[in-house]
Scaffold this motif. Sequence first.
Motif, PDB file in Angstrom:
ATOM      1  N   ARG A 221      -5.290   1.589   8.289  1.00 22.64           N
ATOM      2  CA  ARG A 221      -4.192   1.192   7.412  1.00 22.64           C
ATOM      3  C   ARG A 221      -3.988   2.261   6.351  1.00 22.64           C
ATOM      4  NH1 ARG A 221      -4.870  -4.946   5.472  1.00 22.64           N
ATOM      5  NH2 ARG A 221      -7.100  -4.478   5.440  1.00 22.64           N
ATOM      6  N   VAL A 222      -2.785   2.306   5.809  1.00 19.94           N
ATOM      7  CA  VAL A 222      -2.444   3.305   4.793  1.00 19.94           C
ATOM      8  C   VAL A 222      -1.966   2.599   3.541  1.00 19.94           C
ATOM      9  CG1 VAL A 222      -0.924   5.226   4.192  1.00 19.94           C
ATOM     10  CG2 VAL A 222      -1.832   5.044   6.511  1.00 19.94           C
ATOM     11  N   VAL A 223      -2.489   3.025   2.397  1.00 19.07           N
ATOM     12  CA  VAL A 223      -2.076   2.490   1.099  1.00 19.07           C
ATOM     13  C   VAL A 223      -1.573   3.649   0.246  1.00 19.07           C
ATOM     14  CG1 VAL A 223      -2.911   1.490  -1.057  1.00 19.07           C
ATOM     15  CG2 VAL A 223      -3.664   0.530   1.118  1.00 19.07           C
ATOM     16  N   ALA A 224      -0.358   3.526  -0.270  1.00 20.56           N
ATOM     17  CA  ALA A 224       0.203   4.563  -1.148  1.00 20.56           C
ATOM     18  C   ALA A 224       1.146   3.904  -2.145  1.00 20.56           C
ATOM     19  CB  ALA A 224       0.943   5.626  -0.344  1.00 20.56           C
ATOM     20  N   THR A 225       1.041   4.301  -3.397  1.00 20.81           N
ATOM     21  CA  THR A 225       1.867   3.684  -4.433  1.00 20.81           C
ATOM     22  C   THR A 225       3.346   3.975  -4.218  1.00 20.81           C
ATOM     23  OG1 THR A 225       0.048   3.899  -6.012  1.00 20.81           O
ATOM     24  CG2 THR A 225       2.244   3.506  -6.920  1.00 20.81           C
ATOM     25  N   HIS A 226       3.664   5.230  -3.933  1.00 20.25           N
ATOM     26  CA  HIS A 226       5.058   5.650  -3.888  1.00 20.25           C
ATOM     27  C   HIS A 226       5.520   5.919  -2.454  1.00 20.25           C
ATOM     28  CE1 HIS A 226       4.451   6.089  -8.172  1.00 20.25           C
ATOM     29  NE2 HIS A 226       3.532   7.013  -7.970  1.00 20.25           N
ATOM     30  N   GLY A 227       6.461   5.130  -1.983  1.00 24.51           N
ATOM     31  CA  GLY A 227       7.014   5.328  -0.645  1.00 24.51           C
ATOM     32  C   GLY A 227       8.247   6.203  -0.697  1.00 24.51           C
ATOM     33  N   VAL A 228       8.044   7.512  -0.817  1.00 28.52           N
ATOM     34  CA  VAL A 228       9.190   8.435  -0.838  1.00 28.52           C
ATOM     35  C   VAL A 228       9.899   8.385   0.514  1.00 28.52           C
ATOM     36  CG1 VAL A 228       9.927  10.813  -1.229  1.00 28.52           C
ATOM     37  CG2 VAL A 228       7.955   9.905  -2.479  1.00 28.52           C
TER      38      VAL A 228
ATOM     39  N   LYS B  22       6.069   5.398  12.847  1.00 27.89           N
ATOM     40  CA  LYS B  22       6.266   4.574  14.049  1.00 27.89           C
ATOM     41  C   LYS B  22       5.307   4.977  15.163  1.00 27.89           C
ATOM     42  CE  LYS B  22      11.202   3.360  13.819  1.00 27.89           C
ATOM     43  NZ  LYS B  22      12.526   3.652  14.428  1.00 27.89           N
ATOM     44  N   ASN B  23       5.092   6.290  15.302  1.00 20.81           N
ATOM     45  CA  ASN B  23       4.327   6.808  16.432  1.00 20.81           C
ATOM     46  C   ASN B  23       2.853   7.034  16.120  1.00 20.81           C
ATOM     47  OD1 ASN B  23       6.677   6.979  18.126  1.00 20.81           O
ATOM     48  ND2 ASN B  23       7.297   8.809  16.986  1.00 20.81           N
ATOM     49  N   ALA B  24       2.447   6.746  14.903  1.00 20.92           N
ATOM     50  CA  ALA B  24       1.054   6.968  14.506  1.00 20.92           C
ATOM     51  C   ALA B  24       0.219   5.721  14.776  1.00 20.92           C
ATOM     52  CB  ALA B  24       0.993   7.339  13.027  1.00 20.92           C
ATOM     53  N   PRO B  25      -1.088   5.875  14.953  1.00 20.43           N
ATOM     54  CA  PRO B  25      -1.972   4.721  15.204  1.00 20.43           C
ATOM     55  C   PRO B  25      -2.328   3.990  13.896  1.00 20.43           C
ATOM     56  CG  PRO B  25      -3.252   6.737  15.226  1.00 20.43           C
ATOM     57  CD  PRO B  25      -1.813   7.162  15.052  1.00 20.43           C
ATOM     58  N   ILE B  26      -1.284   3.524  13.203  1.00 19.75           N
ATOM     59  CA  ILE B  26      -1.463   2.862  11.905  1.00 19.75           C
ATOM     60  C   ILE B  26      -1.081   1.396  12.048  1.00 19.75           C
ATOM     61  CG2 ILE B  26      -0.651   2.766   9.524  1.00 19.75           C
ATOM     62  CD1 ILE B  26      -0.168   5.799   9.705  1.00 19.75           C
ATOM     63  N   ALA B  27      -2.013   0.503  11.719  1.00 22.89           N
ATOM     64  CA  ALA B  27      -1.766  -0.937  11.862  1.00 22.89           C
ATOM     65  C   ALA B  27      -0.855  -1.469  10.767  1.00 22.89           C
ATOM     66  CB  ALA B  27      -3.094  -1.695  11.853  1.00 22.89           C
ATOM     67  N   GLU B  28      -0.958  -0.910   9.545  1.00 22.88           N
ATOM     68  CA  GLU B  28      -0.149  -1.393   8.423  1.00 22.88           C
ATOM     69  C   GLU B  28      -0.003  -0.283   7.394  1.00 22.88           C
ATOM     70  OE1 GLU B  28       0.072  -5.261   5.391  1.00 22.88           O
ATOM     71  OE2 GLU B  28      -1.865  -4.603   6.165  1.00 22.88           O
ATOM     72  N   THR B  29       1.205  -0.158   6.875  1.00 24.88           N
ATOM     73  CA  THR B  29       1.477   0.772   5.781  1.00 24.88           C
ATOM     74  C   THR B  29       1.856  -0.057   4.562  1.00 24.88           C
ATOM     75  OG1 THR B  29       2.281   2.481   7.317  1.00 24.88           O
ATOM     76  CG2 THR B  29       2.914   2.687   4.997  1.00 24.88           C
ATOM     77  N   ILE B  30       1.123   0.131   3.460  1.00 26.06           N
ATOM     78  CA  ILE B  30       1.314  -0.693   2.272  1.00 26.06           C
ATOM     79  C   ILE B  30       1.755   0.200   1.119  1.00 26.06           C
ATOM     80  CG2 ILE B  30       0.260  -2.413   0.762  1.00 26.06           C
ATOM     81  CD1 ILE B  30      -2.034  -2.506   2.965  1.00 26.06           C
ATOM     82  N   ILE B  31       2.912  -0.079   0.545  1.00 22.49           N
ATOM     83  CA  ILE B  31       3.449   0.688  -0.569  1.00 22.49           C
ATOM     84  C   ILE B  31       3.902  -0.283  -1.665  1.00 22.49           C
ATOM     85  CG2 ILE B  31       4.172   2.626   0.887  1.00 22.49           C
ATOM     86  CD1 ILE B  31       7.040   1.527   0.775  1.00 22.49           C
ATOM     87  N   THR B  32       4.419   0.258  -2.760  1.00 20.20           N
ATOM     88  CA  THR B  32       5.023  -0.570  -3.796  1.00 20.20           C
ATOM     89  C   THR B  32       6.504  -0.230  -3.894  1.00 20.20           C
ATOM     90  OG1 THR B  32       4.817   0.901  -5.721  1.00 20.20           O
ATOM     91  CG2 THR B  32       2.855  -0.366  -5.074  1.00 20.20           C
ATOM     92  N   ASN B  33       7.196  -0.939  -4.787  1.00 23.09           N
ATOM     93  CA  ASN B  33       8.627  -0.707  -4.978  1.00 23.09           C
ATOM     94  C   ASN B  33       8.917   0.179  -6.185  1.00 23.09           C
ATOM     95  OD1 ASN B  33       7.782  -2.628  -6.823  1.00 23.09           O
ATOM     96  ND2 ASN B  33       9.636  -3.882  -6.682  1.00 23.09           N
ATOM     97  N   THR B  34       8.001   1.125  -6.479  1.00 21.54           N
ATOM     98  CA  THR B  34       8.305   2.093  -7.537  1.00 21.54           C
ATOM     99  C   THR B  34       9.548   2.895  -7.173  1.00 21.54           C
ATOM    100  OG1 THR B  34       6.795   3.685  -6.512  1.00 21.54           O
ATOM    101  CG2 THR B  34       5.924   2.369  -8.345  1.00 21.54           C
ATOM    102  N   LEU B  35       9.781   3.046  -5.887  1.00 24.30           N
ATOM    103  CA  LEU B  35      10.977   3.711  -5.363  1.00 24.30           C
ATOM    104  C   LEU B  35      11.697   2.740  -4.434  1.00 24.30           C
ATOM    105  CD1 LEU B  35       9.326   7.122  -4.454  1.00 24.30           C
ATOM    106  CD2 LEU B  35      11.033   6.792  -6.238  1.00 24.30           C
ATOM    107  N   PRO B  36      13.029   2.812  -4.379  1.00 25.92           N
ATOM    108  CA  PRO B  36      13.729   1.956  -3.423  1.00 25.92           C
ATOM    109  C   PRO B  36      13.341   2.337  -2.001  1.00 25.92           C
ATOM    110  CG  PRO B  36      15.229   3.555  -4.426  1.00 25.92           C
ATOM    111  CD  PRO B  36      13.943   3.653  -5.178  1.00 25.92           C
TER     112      PRO B  36
END
Length: 323
Positions: free
Chosen positions: A250-257, A267-281
């Motif tokens: 899983r990936v955790v990042a504050t800013h989803g640029v 989409k194509n990476a072996p990532i089960a969940e990507t978790i970000i915040t709404n600091t950016l639209p």
Amino acid sequence: MELPSRKRLMIFSGSSNEPLAEEVAKILGVHLGGVERSVFANGEIYIHYTESVRGADCFVIQSHCHPINFHIMEQLIMIDALRRASAKRITAVLPFYGYSRQDKKGRPREPISARLVGNLFLAAGADRIASVDLHTGQIQGFVDVPFDHLTALHLFTDYLSGTLDGPTTIVSPDSGRVKLAARYAGHLGALVAFIHKRRSLDARNEVAALEVVGDVEGRHCIIVDDMIDTAGTVTAAAELLKERGALSIRVVATHGVLSPPAVDRLKNAPIAETIITNTLPVPADAHELGNLTVLSIGPILAGVIDAIFADASVSAIFKGENT
């Protein structure tokens, strides 16, 4: 003659992320201040406040997203207008600090743009700056006014603590984030690992993940970073972790640029969940990601604004972990 203290809180929003500003205002029980924003035919920005701000404690919320230079300039002009209208104190609230990755010289004859941005806010009239999860903490020292460094650490750990399922390793995508990974690990009772990587000096956003340092085989891995831009770093790390036997990633990042081609890479990476915040639209195409989770930073911003307005401690909100 004595006048009773009449502190007045006013919150204004730039055009980049109004839903976040509205959420913050709602939590604080106030309405967004009235401001007229428009653009002249030649691209110049026009700002006019539709109500008095004299003597008010004003907060201008603006996320520095695409088009980033426009949104920075819009916030600067909003601050200048408040100063000229006799606002008592002006706080620039930057959920995402633009140019934060340009915090030092990597090669001769390069600028330190992060410092320039800070100087621009001082020149415009900001008395205080608040931002979330800076790319590097040293940016706080680029300006000679109070700079509140906020963090989404507890927001993420509260979410993750209810979803852990087995042995877990917190993975830093490079050696520079090991301290952050250790903080997550301390809250979640996990191990720490990091990726040794090489970044091209001549090409922007190109990364090669070379090796994993730490125990990841047979463990659930959570990659933690401050932002996901083109997603080259996290997807390269995810591929390497999969090769090294990670059970899930899983990936955790504050800013989803999430600049192109981030969505395709995720989409194509072996990532089960990507978790970000709404600091950016969140970009429209990112909603195609079925495994994207967006947590709200609104309650944290509201708590900090309330503390600043009341002249209370900001670091107490984060238990001293916002350095």
